[in-house]
Design a protein around this motif. Structure first.
Motif, PDB file in Angstrom:
ATOM      1  N   UNK A 199       9.254  23.703  60.657  1.00 17.29           N
ATOM      2  CA  UNK A 199      10.240  23.108  59.761  1.00 17.29           C
ATOM      3  C   UNK A 199      11.242  22.244  60.514  1.00 17.29           C
ATOM      4  N   UNK A 200      11.498  22.578  61.762  1.00 16.25           N
ATOM      5  CA  UNK A 200      12.434  21.788  62.568  1.00 16.25           C
ATOM      6  C   UNK A 200      11.752  20.612  63.267  1.00 16.25           C
ATOM      7  N   UNK A 201      10.435  20.656  63.404  1.00 21.39           N
ATOM      8  CA  UNK A 201       9.706  19.605  64.109  1.00 21.39           C
ATOM      9  C   UNK A 201       9.962  18.199  63.562  1.00 21.39           C
ATOM     10  N   UNK A 202      10.033  17.993  62.237  1.00 22.47           N
ATOM     11  CA  UNK A 202      10.317  16.634  61.755  1.00 22.47           C
ATOM     12  C   UNK A 202      11.671  16.101  62.231  1.00 22.47           C
ATOM     13  N   UNK A 203      12.626  16.984  62.441  1.00 16.38           N
ATOM     14  CA  UNK A 203      13.935  16.543  62.941  1.00 16.38           C
ATOM     15  C   UNK A 203      13.782  16.004  64.350  1.00 16.38           C
ATOM     16  N   UNK A 204      13.105  16.744  65.199  1.00 15.53           N
ATOM     17  CA  UNK A 204      12.863  16.296  66.570  1.00 15.53           C
ATOM     18  C   UNK A 204      12.030  15.017  66.576  1.00 15.53           C
ATOM     19  N   UNK A 205      11.011  15.003  65.747  1.00 16.54           N
ATOM     20  CA  UNK A 205      10.138  13.826  65.629  1.00 16.54           C
ATOM     21  C   UNK A 205      10.984  12.597  65.259  1.00 16.54           C
ATOM     22  N   UNK A 206      11.836  12.762  64.272  1.00 15.99           N
ATOM     23  CA  UNK A 206      12.683  11.655  63.823  1.00 15.99           C
ATOM     24  C   UNK A 206      13.614  11.187  64.941  1.00 15.99           C
ATOM     25  N   UNK A 207      14.201  12.129  65.675  1.00 12.70           N
ATOM     26  CA  UNK A 207      15.105  11.758  66.769  1.00 12.70           C
ATOM     27  C   UNK A 207      14.377  10.921  67.804  1.00 12.70           C
ATOM     28  N   UNK A 214      11.557   9.030  67.408  1.00 11.47           N
ATOM     29  CA  UNK A 214      11.054   7.734  66.919  1.00 11.47           C
ATOM     30  C   UNK A 214      12.108   6.954  66.137  1.00 11.47           C
ATOM     31  N   UNK A 215      13.348   7.444  66.126  1.00 13.57           N
ATOM     32  CA  UNK A 215      14.427   6.808  65.385  1.00 13.57           C
ATOM     33  C   UNK A 215      14.545   5.322  65.739  1.00 13.57           C
ATOM     34  N   UNK A 216      14.676   4.511  64.731  1.00 10.17           N
ATOM     35  CA  UNK A 216      14.847   3.059  64.823  1.00 10.17           C
ATOM     36  C   UNK A 216      13.669   2.355  65.503  1.00 10.17           C
ATOM     37  N   UNK A 217      12.499   2.930  65.383  1.00 10.81           N
ATOM     38  CA  UNK A 217      11.291   2.310  65.940  1.00 10.81           C
ATOM     39  C   UNK A 217      10.382   1.781  64.836  1.00 10.81           C
ATOM     40  N   UNK A 231       8.780   3.397  62.485  1.00 13.37           N
ATOM     41  CA  UNK A 231       7.559   4.205  62.434  1.00 13.37           C
ATOM     42  C   UNK A 231       7.560   5.198  61.277  1.00 13.37           C
ATOM     43  N   UNK A 232       8.439   4.978  60.322  1.00 11.39           N
ATOM     44  CA  UNK A 232       8.546   5.914  59.200  1.00 11.39           C
ATOM     45  C   UNK A 232       7.214   6.060  58.461  1.00 11.39           C
ATOM     46  N   UNK A 233       6.452   4.985  58.374  1.00 10.64           N
ATOM     47  CA  UNK A 233       5.155   5.048  57.689  1.00 10.64           C
ATOM     48  C   UNK A 233       4.192   5.997  58.398  1.00 10.64           C
ATOM     49  N   UNK A 234       4.350   6.189  59.686  1.00  9.33           N
ATOM     50  CA  UNK A 234       3.518   7.132  60.437  1.00  9.33           C
ATOM     51  C   UNK A 234       4.175   8.507  60.510  1.00  9.33           C
ATOM     52  N   UNK A 235       5.496   8.535  60.513  1.00  3.55           N
ATOM     53  CA  UNK A 235       6.235   9.777  60.658  1.00  3.55           C
ATOM     54  C   UNK A 235       6.115  10.661  59.410  1.00  3.55           C
ATOM     55  N   UNK A 236       6.201  10.080  58.232  1.00  2.00           N
ATOM     56  CA  UNK A 236       6.230  10.865  56.994  1.00  2.00           C
ATOM     57  C   UNK A 236       4.949  11.675  56.779  1.00  2.00           C
ATOM     58  N   UNK A 237       3.765  11.095  56.937  1.00  2.00           N
ATOM     59  CA  UNK A 237       2.559  11.934  56.765  1.00  2.00           C
ATOM     60  C   UNK A 237       2.488  13.082  57.783  1.00  2.00           C
ATOM     61  N   UNK A 238       2.910  12.829  59.005  1.00  2.00           N
ATOM     62  CA  UNK A 238       2.905  13.886  60.018  1.00  2.00           C
ATOM     63  C   UNK A 238       3.920  14.961  59.645  1.00  2.00           C
ATOM     64  N   UNK A 239       5.117  14.556  59.241  1.00  2.00           N
ATOM     65  CA  UNK A 239       6.149  15.518  58.832  1.00  2.00           C
ATOM     66  C   UNK A 239       5.678  16.330  57.628  1.00  2.00           C
ATOM     67  N   UNK A 240       4.957  15.696  56.729  1.00  2.00           N
ATOM     68  CA  UNK A 240       4.385  16.400  55.568  1.00  2.00           C
ATOM     69  C   UNK A 240       3.454  17.522  56.038  1.00  2.00           C
ATOM     70  N   UNK A 241       2.589  17.223  56.992  1.00  2.00           N
ATOM     71  CA  UNK A 241       1.650  18.232  57.491  1.00  2.00           C
ATOM     72  C   UNK A 241       2.373  19.346  58.251  1.00  2.00           C
ATOM     73  N   UNK A 242       3.412  18.987  58.989  1.00  2.00           N
ATOM     74  CA  UNK A 242       4.206  19.999  59.686  1.00  2.00           C
ATOM     75  C   UNK A 242       4.871  20.946  58.686  1.00  2.00           C
ATOM     76  N   UNK A 243       5.445  20.384  57.627  1.00  2.00           N
ATOM     77  CA  UNK A 243       6.109  21.205  56.609  1.00  2.00           C
ATOM     78  C   UNK A 243       5.103  22.085  55.871  1.00  2.00           C
ATOM     79  N   UNK A 244       3.941  21.549  55.575  1.00  2.00           N
ATOM     80  CA  UNK A 244       2.902  22.326  54.898  1.00  2.00           C
ATOM     81  C   UNK A 244       2.446  23.495  55.769  1.00  2.00           C
ATOM     82  N   UNK A 245       2.243  23.246  57.047  1.00  2.00           N
ATOM     83  CA  UNK A 245       1.875  24.330  57.969  1.00  2.00           C
ATOM     84  C   UNK A 245       3.013  25.340  58.074  1.00  2.00           C
TER      85      UNK A 245
END
Length: 165
Positions: free
Chosen positions: A80-88, A90-93, A95-109
């Motif tokens: 649940x915390x991984x998307x926060x780290x991920x966002x930090x 890749x911030x301002x890069x 890459x949101x289009x790539x980040x959101x599907x990955x964050x979705x899978x992290x949250x689902x797991x």
């Protein structure tokens, strides 16, 4: 199709790709805030019970369930915390289009591990006050309940919604 976003059926064509990604990210963050809080409370509670005298005297089954529950809780919290780290990172890069599907899978797991942790916590508590058989049956019912409302109901709604389109 209505153009009113409040009725849940507004046209997806009305928002551009950036707005859609922002909306998805904000929705995911709201979901994660709720899941993180509950998981952190469960994790803290689990950490505290290991040091009680009564727990020290418990049998191997209880210690095994406890260990599995604590690990599942830690893994859920990490996911649940991984998307926060991920966002930090890749911030301002852009890459949101790539980040959101990955964050979705992290949250689902994370939800899968949270389900395991909740059921383990219930098993630990019920096993103290009722027979082990009743505790195991109770947890089986709870697992069925969670699967029904967390997975089967949303899949049903999604499928019926797709059929209507």
């Amino acid at each position: 199709m209505s153009d009113d976003p409040r009725d849940g059926k507004y046209s997806r064509d009305q928002e551009d790709e950036r707005e859609r990604l922002d909306r998805h990210w904000n929705e995911l963050l709201q979901e994660l805030r709720l899941a993180q809080t509950g998981t952190q409370i469960l994790f803290a509670f689990l950490l505290s019970i290991a040091f009680t005298d009564r727990f020290q005297d418990a049998d191997v089954f209880t210690h095994d369930v406890y260990a599995a529950t604590l690990i599942a809780s830690a893994l859920a919290m990490g996911l649940f915390l991984a998307p926060v780290s991920f966002h930090r990172i890749v911030f301002q890069r852009r890459l949101r289009d790539r980040m959101i599907p990955i964050a979705h899978h992290l949250a689902t797991a994370g939800l899968v591990f949270l389900l395991i942790a909740i059921c383990g916590g219930v098993l630990l508590a019920i096993d103290v006050v009722l027979s082990r058989t009743i505790a195991l049956v109770t947890v089986a019912v709870i697992v069925t309940w969670f699967i029904s409302f967390w997975y089967l109901l949303p899949v049903y709604v999604r499928r019926t919604g797709e059929a209507e389109e």
